[in-house]
Write a protein that holds these residues in place. Structure first.
Motif, mmCIF file in Angstrom:
data_model
loop_
_atom_site.group_PDB
_atom_site.id
_atom_site.type_symbol
_atom_site.label_atom_id
_atom_site.label_comp_id
_atom_site.label_asym_id
_atom_site.label_seq_id
_atom_site.Cartn_x
_atom_site.Cartn_y
_atom_site.Cartn_z
ATOM 1 N N CYS A 10 93.636 -2.539 -16.053
ATOM 2 C CA CYS A 10 92.658 -3.138 -15.134
ATOM 3 C C CYS A 10 91.384 -2.756 -15.612
ATOM 4 O O CYS A 10 90.988 -1.521 -15.641
ATOM 5 C CB CYS A 10 93.121 -2.355 -13.757
ATOM 6 N N CYS A 53 89.668 -0.361 -12.570
ATOM 7 C CA CYS A 53 90.053 1.056 -12.197
ATOM 8 C C CYS A 53 90.660 1.856 -13.380
ATOM 9 O O CYS A 53 91.159 2.804 -13.269
ATOM 10 C CB CYS A 53 90.761 1.173 -10.845
ATOM 11 N N CYS A 113 95.929 -6.179 -10.321
ATOM 12 C CA CYS A 113 96.292 -4.486 -10.381
ATOM 13 C C CYS A 113 97.035 -4.080 -9.445
ATOM 14 O O CYS A 113 96.587 -4.443 -8.185
ATOM 15 C CB CYS A 113 94.845 -3.953 -10.498
ATOM 16 N N CYS A 140 94.694 -0.798 -7.563
ATOM 17 C CA CYS A 140 93.492 -1.145 -6.638
ATOM 18 C C CYS A 140 93.443 -2.614 -6.274
ATOM 19 O O CYS A 140 92.530 -2.945 -5.400
ATOM 20 C CB CYS A 140 92.130 -1.037 -7.279
#
Ligand SMILES: [Zn+2]
Lengths: 173, 254
Positions: free
Chosen positions: A135, A138, A160, A163
């Motif tokens: 991702c 994050c 993701c 997050c």
């Protein structure tokens, strides 16, 4: 020893492409064209993308060879126009942009630096066999494929699971 | 190379371009009509790959034909009788199961065909094939996954997929037909021997059909005619749509 610990090998076509630039008598034109970006990912230049293949000058005609990312990529026309405009602004009035299909473009020509720029722009860079995709927000690797195709031919759509953010993934080709 | 050979290569490139163009156009009809946004994007992206492929083949054909021919004159100024695409490409898009089944059957075919075309003695055809092959590998990942999802989904999705395959199967033998032109080009190392691909194609398809729980029917009926200009009634409608602007404003550019 895992693959990651090996020294990364440059594909031969990419090595040759870098040599063409390094040995070129018209270094200033190559440098000028670093200003031409991928219209769909404007932080990556056509050089970094691997699209810019060669530059030759005969008499006062500059011939720029480019290779398309995908057969139907509409951005190729925009790139050709941007090349002509960029060189015209520097005083080169006779520019000929030609398209080459061989060797076929591959994401393995893109440098580590280009991949870093993709991440900063919010796009996950290509991974071998599309595994270990991270991702860009994050850095989690707990991600899922939403769609094989995203907003442009070169991207797929992921989400993701850490997050929850959706993100574009630059497809491995 | 002699002109006779060039004429034949031009006709061959034209055929491959017609197949790709008509297929790309059919896929493009899903634009804004997909079952949901992601699939809408997927089908139009695949359409773009096919239209790009068509441009590469037709540009090459036009170069060999000469006399002012371009990819655009070939695409927009020929009528049904002059179009040489195989019939399977021109069938209306149907429902999502039909489009998926056709895409899957063709992806398995293209994978074999393009792999072989990469070895063509003609360097332009080989270059177009090398480029397209990478794209087809990716298309196949998606179409195969959808075959499994539809086949192993609900009763309704399975039934729709089975119906689609039965409607398509009689159009598949034409993919493997070799006529005099291709025979000539095969002996020159330029064209692909389609007939030789059928067995591998069938066994790859059967494997997926098994996994999807759908029967792969035998082609007990078969239709052909695309290469000689004998098309279904659907092609005329497609061309009327695709060529409208050029027919209304001949030679217009943007
Ligand atoms: Zn995340």
């Amino acid at each position: 020893m895992s693959d990651e610990t090996l020294i990364p090998m440059l594909p031969i076509e990419e090595f040759e492409r870098r040599e063409r630039r390094r040995m070129s008598p018209v270094a200033d034109i190559w440098d000028l064209l670093d200003r031409v970006k991928d219209p769909e990912v404007p932080v990556i230049s056509i050089w970094e993308l691997g699209v810019l293949q060669d530059i030759t000058v005969q008499e006062d005609v500059v011939t720029v060879s480019i290779t398309p990312t995908y057969s139907g990529c509409p951005a190729i026309n925009a790139m050709a126009e941007d090349i002509v405009d960029c060189l015209a602004a520097a005083g080169y009035d006779h520019v000929n942009v030609q398209t080459r299909l061989q060797p076929a473009w591959t994401t393995s020509w893109m440098s580590a630096e280009a991949k870093r720029k993709l991440v900063d722009y919010g796009i996950a860079p290509m991974q071998k066999d599309d595994e270990g995709i991270q991702c860009p927000h994050c850095r989690s690797v707990d991600v899922k494929l939403v769609s094989y195709f995203g907003s442009t031919a070169c991207k797929a759509l992921y989400q993701c699971k850490s997050c929850d953010e959706p993100f574009d993934y630059f497809k491995n080709l | 190379m002699s002109n006779v050979a060039n004429e034949k290569i031009a006709a061959y490139a034209n055929r491959l371009g017609d197949d790709s163009l008509i297929h790309g156009h059919r896929l493009s009809e899903w634009c804004s009509n997909g079952p949901f946004l992601e699939e809408d994007l997927a089908m139009t992206n695949v359409a773009l790959d096919y239209i790009g492929r068509a441009r590469n083949f037709l540009t090459y054909a036009a170069e060999l034909i000469g006399g002012g021919a371009t990819e655009d004159t070939l695409a927009y100024e020929r009528d049904c009788l002059e179009y040489t695409n195989l019939l399977i490409y021109e069938l209306p898009k149907g429902d999502f199961a039909f489009t998926t089944a056709r895409q899957y059957l063709l992806d398995e075919f293209e994978l074999l065909f393009l792999t072989a075309l990469c070895n063509s003695e003609d360097s332009t055809l080989a270059a177009v094939a090398e480029k397209s092959l990478k794209e087809t590998r990716y298309h196949l990942r998606r179409s195969k996954e959808w075959m499994l999802r539809l086949g192993n989904g609900t009763e309704e999705s399975k039934e729709k997929l089975q119906t689609a395959v039965e409607q398509l199967i009689g159009y598949t033998p034409e993919l493997f037909e070799v006529d005099a032109l291709e025979k000539d080009l095969i002996s020159g190392g330029i064209a692909v021997d389609r007939a030789g691909l059928e067995e591998s194609w069938r066994s790859a398809c059967e494997k997926t059909f098994d996994e999807a729980g759908v029967n792969m029917p035998q082609a007990v009926w078969r239709v052909k005619g695309g290469r000689t200009g004998f098309h279904t009634e659907h092609l005329g409608h497609l061309l009327a749509d695709m060529q409208f602007v050029q027919r209304a404003y001949p030679g217009c550019q943007w």
